[in-house]
Write a protein that holds these residues in place. Structure first.
Motif, PDB file in Angstrom:
ATOM      1  N   PRO A   1       0.820  -1.220   0.000  1.00  0.00           N
ATOM      2  CA  PRO A   1       0.000   0.000   0.000  1.00  0.00           C
ATOM      3  C   PRO A   1       0.856   1.273   0.000  1.00  0.00           C
ATOM      4  O   PRO A   1       2.081   1.196  -0.060  1.00  0.00           O
ATOM      5  N   TRP A   2       0.159   2.419   0.134  1.00  0.00           N
ATOM      6  CA  TRP A   2       0.840   3.708  -0.020  1.00  0.00           C
ATOM      7  C   TRP A   2       1.220   4.362   1.296  1.00  0.00           C
ATOM      8  O   TRP A   2       1.830   5.422   1.305  1.00  0.00           O
TER       9      TRP A   2
ATOM     10  N   LYS B   1       4.761  -4.882  -6.641  1.00  0.00           N
ATOM     11  CA  LYS B   1       3.925  -3.838  -7.229  1.00  0.00           C
ATOM     12  C   LYS B   1       3.613  -2.820  -6.143  1.00  0.00           C
ATOM     13  O   LYS B   1       2.832  -3.075  -5.233  1.00  0.00           O
ATOM     14  N   PRO B   2       4.244  -1.652  -6.237  1.00  0.00           N
ATOM     15  CA  PRO B   2       3.926  -0.618  -5.256  1.00  0.00           C
ATOM     16  C   PRO B   2       2.538  -0.030  -5.521  1.00  0.00           C
ATOM     17  O   PRO B   2       1.977  -0.240  -6.602  1.00  0.00           O
ATOM     18  N   ALA B   3       2.011   0.679  -4.549  1.00  0.00           N
ATOM     19  CA  ALA B   3       0.697   1.307  -4.736  1.00  0.00           C
ATOM     20  C   ALA B   3       0.788   2.392  -5.805  1.00  0.00           C
ATOM     21  O   ALA B   3       1.818   3.052  -5.947  1.00  0.00           O
ATOM     22  N   GLU B   4      -0.288   2.584  -6.534  1.00  0.00           N
ATOM     23  CA  GLU B   4      -0.301   3.571  -7.624  1.00  0.00           C
ATOM     24  C   GLU B   4      -0.144   4.996  -7.097  1.00  0.00           C
ATOM     25  O   GLU B   4       0.307   5.881  -7.810  1.00  0.00           O
TER      26      GLU B   4
ATOM     27  N   PHE C   1      -1.555  -0.127 -11.603  1.00  0.00           N
ATOM     28  CA  PHE C   1      -2.775  -0.184 -10.798  1.00  0.00           C
ATOM     29  C   PHE C   1      -3.057  -1.610 -10.313  1.00  0.00           C
ATOM     30  O   PHE C   1      -2.528  -2.582 -10.855  1.00  0.00           O
ATOM     31  N   GLY C   2      -3.943  -1.675  -9.316  1.00  0.00           N
ATOM     32  CA  GLY C   2      -4.264  -2.963  -8.718  1.00  0.00           C
ATOM     33  C   GLY C   2      -4.852  -3.948  -9.704  1.00  0.00           C
ATOM     34  O   GLY C   2      -4.400  -5.087  -9.815  1.00  0.00           O
TER      35      GLY C   2
ATOM     36  N   GLY D   1      -1.610  -5.596 -10.350  1.00  0.00           N
ATOM     37  CA  GLY D   1      -1.657  -6.420  -9.131  1.00  0.00           C
ATOM     38  C   GLY D   1      -2.311  -7.768  -9.392  1.00  0.00           C
ATOM     39  O   GLY D   1      -1.772  -8.824  -9.032  1.00  0.00           O
TER      40      GLY D   1
ATOM     41  N   VAL E   1      -0.872 -11.829  -8.995  1.00  0.00           N
ATOM     42  CA  VAL E   1      -1.404 -12.883  -8.105  1.00  0.00           C
ATOM     43  C   VAL E   1      -1.624 -14.178  -8.869  1.00  0.00           C
ATOM     44  O   VAL E   1      -1.336 -15.269  -8.373  1.00  0.00           O
TER      45      VAL E   1
ATOM     46  N   PHE F   1       0.756  -9.644   0.824  1.00  0.00           N
ATOM     47  CA  PHE F   1      -0.073  -8.463   0.575  1.00  0.00           C
ATOM     48  C   PHE F   1      -0.303  -7.677   1.852  1.00  0.00           C
ATOM     49  O   PHE F   1      -0.569  -8.250   2.909  1.00  0.00           O
ATOM     50  N   THR F   2      -0.218  -6.361   1.754  1.00  0.00           N
ATOM     51  CA  THR F   2      -0.715  -5.475   2.804  1.00  0.00           C
ATOM     52  C   THR F   2      -1.642  -4.486   2.129  1.00  0.00           C
ATOM     53  O   THR F   2      -1.293  -3.897   1.103  1.00  0.00           O
TER      54      THR F   2
ATOM     55  N   SER G   1      -6.180  -3.212   1.959  1.00  0.00           N
ATOM     56  CA  SER G   1      -7.542  -3.252   2.489  1.00  0.00           C
ATOM     57  C   SER G   1      -8.082  -4.688   2.556  1.00  0.00           C
ATOM     58  O   SER G   1      -7.652  -5.559   1.797  1.00  0.00           O
TER      59      SER G   1
ATOM     60  N   VAL H   1      -9.619  -5.852  -0.869  1.00  0.00           N
ATOM     61  CA  VAL H   1      -8.677  -6.382  -1.867  1.00  0.00           C
ATOM     62  C   VAL H   1      -8.045  -7.680  -1.357  1.00  0.00           C
ATOM     63  O   VAL H   1      -7.803  -8.602  -2.130  1.00  0.00           O
TER      64      VAL H   1
ATOM     65  N   LEU I   1     -10.224 -10.425  -2.435  1.00  0.00           N
ATOM     66  CA  LEU I   1     -10.070 -10.695  -3.873  1.00  0.00           C
ATOM     67  C   LEU I   1      -8.821 -11.530  -4.133  1.00  0.00           C
ATOM     68  O   LEU I   1      -8.840 -12.496  -4.909  1.00  0.00           O
ATOM     69  N   ILE I   2      -7.733 -11.136  -3.462  1.00  0.00           N
ATOM     70  CA  ILE I   2      -6.454 -11.823  -3.670  1.00  0.00           C
ATOM     71  C   ILE I   2      -6.546 -13.269  -3.189  1.00  0.00           C
ATOM     72  O   ILE I   2      -6.096 -14.200  -3.865  1.00  0.00           O
TER      73      ILE I   2
HETATM   74  P1  ADP Z   1      -5.941   1.194  -0.012  1.00  0.00           P
HETATM   75  O1  ADP Z   1      -7.422   1.196   0.210  1.00  0.00           O
HETATM   76  O2  ADP Z   1      -5.136   1.453   1.199  1.00  0.00           O
HETATM   77  O3  ADP Z   1      -5.489   1.939  -1.229  1.00  0.00           O
HETATM   78  P2  ADP Z   1      -5.854  -1.266  -1.436  1.00  0.00           P
HETATM   79  O4  ADP Z   1      -6.119  -2.572  -0.806  1.00  0.00           O
HETATM   80  O5  ADP Z   1      -6.848  -0.714  -2.381  1.00  0.00           O
HETATM   81  O6  ADP Z   1      -5.578  -0.314  -0.228  1.00  0.00           O
HETATM   82  O7  ADP Z   1      -4.456  -1.269  -2.161  1.00  0.00           O
HETATM   83  C1  ADP Z   1      -3.316  -1.919  -1.676  1.00  0.00           C
HETATM   84  C2  ADP Z   1      -2.523  -2.465  -2.840  1.00  0.00           C
HETATM   85  O8  ADP Z   1      -3.319  -3.440  -3.511  1.00  0.00           O
HETATM   86  C3  ADP Z   1      -2.166  -1.426  -3.902  1.00  0.00           C
HETATM   87  O9  ADP Z   1      -0.868  -1.705  -4.397  1.00  0.00           O
HETATM   88  C4  ADP Z   1      -3.216  -1.660  -4.959  1.00  0.00           C
HETATM   89  O10 ADP Z   1      -2.830  -1.254  -6.254  1.00  0.00           O
HETATM   90  C5  ADP Z   1      -3.360  -3.160  -4.897  1.00  0.00           C
HETATM   91  N1  ADP Z   1      -4.616  -3.678  -5.463  1.00  0.00           N
HETATM   92  C6  ADP Z   1      -5.810  -3.067  -5.553  1.00  0.00           C
HETATM   93  N2  ADP Z   1      -6.724  -3.862  -6.166  1.00  0.00           N
HETATM   94  C7  ADP Z   1      -6.089  -5.018  -6.475  1.00  0.00           C
HETATM   95  C8  ADP Z   1      -6.478  -6.247  -7.111  1.00  0.00           C
HETATM   96  N3  ADP Z   1      -7.709  -6.429  -7.565  1.00  0.00           N
HETATM   97  N4  ADP Z   1      -5.549  -7.215  -7.241  1.00  0.00           N
HETATM   98  C9  ADP Z   1      -4.288  -7.053  -6.778  1.00  0.00           C
HETATM   99  N5  ADP Z   1      -3.866  -5.919  -6.190  1.00  0.00           N
HETATM  100  C10 ADP Z   1      -4.737  -4.913  -6.023  1.00  0.00           C
END
Ligand code: ADP
Length: 497
Positions: free
Chosen positions: A165-166, A190-193, A222-223, A227, A231, A241-242, A244, A247, A250-251
């Motif tokens: 995350p960021w 993959k760092p956060a966007e 982007f995720g 991301g 996976v 993964f760290t 939300s 997500v 989903l992972i």
């Molecule tokens: P936040 O709400 O803190 O932004 P997220 O869980 O949305 O947290 O994001 C954390 C990380 O997960 C980011 O690097 C984001 O790009 C990634 N991410 C978001 N959606 C997906 C997805 N569907 N699959 C894999 N990674 C994802």
């Protein structure tokens, strides 16, 4: 503000070749980029490459090659030296990394200089020590047929996919990368966007530190587009993964289709419990640190403050006064105590929670609004304390991930324990008390992966960090994290042949 930065740093901020594969910086295959913002001004400061499935595929294949050719069987001392050298290089480049992280995330420079960068260096150093100490066991087996010598080996998985995350881009990346690399895996991160910049610089420093090209790869994007394919890629053997809970689910679902292990560190709504017998001024300071450090964008933030009824009014007075006097400013500006939130989206999200708490009948004792006076375009939100809530209100139940605390009175240990544990999450908790028996009693009863006594936000590379309940499973940091990046092989040698 940004013009104070050295030319080298600006070059890295402005570049769109932020994907690092096989030690080389590249643009995305599609040529697509996304904007990088300075949260303190809301201005675009650069572009990063928007990686997609093809970039992930190339990165993972290359990581797999590097794993097999140069890292899996590298001598432990070689891995140790690279990690230790990387730790030194991070320290030597503190000023640059701290500015980069501040500019990208918005957090104050004193924080990146004194926390994010040193903690990142210490994580690489700590796991550098582990590279030469990952042992198996010799087991006293009693085979039914014939004598045998039996032992276990701790072996790497191969390619580890890390998605971060960021809020602490450098440190959380190190939570995953350092143990994974120490154990002999290659990684694609993959760092956060919202914060793509510092991972790219770490990958460059890793090359300088002696990691073979391809062992540490970065795909910015982007995720959903970068991301998700990380996976599901068949050569990615485990995912760290760290982020939300949403997500995280989903992972976990998509990892299930590929039968690959995941390790998830998710959100929190951590209770910070102030007993009447505590040193109240210290507890107020601790509660401030618990909720306003890093703009409250902390998964273990002490966002539910429970205060013993006899000291409730005194505590609320003190925390609202202190919160109201925190100095907001650009992360790079002198004297800034709290920076902006990371993005316009996060600003809106945090504001939305507070608005809905008003509609639910809560009282905003201080803050509760955007701070346009600090910078009209920046994503500043005032430190906020909400009172008059019940445990079932959204603001007291859901993670806000911003500088917003709810403060609620309680009546005795049983009451507070029931309410503290009544939340779906279980990342962290704290207790403020002078009674040593009570401290240990509550520490054992609280449903949380970390409990602080008369402290908040203490962390260290040697201590495991992770969640109970909906806050996830698995641990970052400490020897325990190495379990996620190694698999055990049992070797039998027949002594009769
Ligand atoms: P936040 O709400 O803190 O932004 P997220 O869980 O949305 O947290 O994001 C954390 C990380 O997960 C980011 O690097 C984001 O790009 C990634 N991410 C978001 N959606 C997906 C997805 N569907 N699959 C894999 N990674 C994802």
């Amino acid at each position: 503000m940004t013009t104070l930065l050295p030319e080298r740093l600006l070059a890295s901020v402005r570049s769109s070749d932020s994907i690092v594969i096989n030690g080389e910086r590249r643009a995305s295959m599609s040529g697509e980029t996304f904007d990088v913002f300075d949260p303190g001004t809301g201005e675009v400061i650069g572009q990063a490459a928007s990686g997609g499935e093809t970039d992930i595929d190339v990165a993972v294949r290359d990581a797999d090659r590097a794993f097999r050719e140069s890292w899996k069987d590298a001598k432990p001392t070689v891995r140790a030296k690279a990690l230790l050298r990387l730790a030194d290089l991070i320290e030597e480049n503190t000023a640059e990394l701290a500015q980069l992280e501040t500019l990208d995330n918005g957090k104050p420079l004193w924080e990146t200089t004194n926390f994010d960068v040193p903690m990142t260096a210490e994580l690489y150093r700590y796991y550098g020590g582990w590279a030469t100490k990952l042992t198996g066991d010799v087991l006293p087996v009693s085979p039914l047929f014939g004598p045998a010598f039996a032992y276990t080996r701790r072996e790497p998985f191969g390619v580890v996919g890390a998605i971060v995350p960021w809020n602490f881009p450098l440190m959380i990346s190190a939570w995953k990368l350092a143990p994974a690399l120490a154990a002999g895996n290659a990684v694609v991160i993959k760092p956060a966007e919202q914060t793509p910049l510092s991972a790219v610089r770490i990958a460059e420093l890793a090359l300088e530190a002696g990691f073979p090209p391809g062992v540490m790869n970065v795909v910015t994007g982007f995720g959903e587009t970068a991301g998700a394919p990380l996976v599901t890629h068949p050569l990615v053997r485990t995912v760290a993964f760290t982020g939300s809970g949403e997500v995280g689910k989903l992972i976990m679902r998509s990892a299930a289709d590929h039968l690959k292990p995941v390790h998830l560190e998710l959100g929190g709504k951590s209770p910070n419990i102030i007993m009447a017998d505590a040193d109240i001024p210290s507890a107020v300071q601790g509660a401030m640190l618990g909720i306003f450090f890093n703009q409250g964008e902390v998964c273990c933030a002490g966002s539910r403050i429970y205060v013993d009824a006899p000291v409730y009014d005194e505590f609320v007075d003190a925390i609202t006064t202190h919160a109201g006097s925190l100095k907001l400013g650009h992360g790079l500006a002198e004297g800034t105590q709290m920076g902006p939130l990371v993005s316009a989206e996060q600003l809106e999200r945090v504001g939305g929670f507070v608005e809905r708490s008003r509609e639910d009948g809560a009282t905003v004792a201080v803050g509760g609004e955007r701070a346009k006076d600090v910078n009209n375009g920046g994503y500043f939100y005032r430190p906020t304390v909400v009172t008059g809530t019940t445990d079932d209100m959204e603001i007291a139940r859901e993670e806000v991930f911003g500088p917003v605390a709810v403060v609620m009175p309680f009546d005795g240990e049983d009451d507070v324990l029931r309410r503290a544990n009544g939340n779906a999450n279980g990342l962290a908790a704290a207790v403020w008390t002078r009674d040593v028996s009570r401290a240990h009693r509550l520490a054992s009863q609280l449903e949380a992966g970390t409990v602080w006594v008369n402290a908040y936000n203490m962390i260290d590379p040697t201590m495991p960090f992770g969640g109970y309940k909906a806050s996830g499973f698995g641990r970052d940091s400490g020897a325990e994290a190495l379990l996620h990046y190694t698999q055990t092989k049992s070797v039998w040698v027949n002594l009769d042949r």
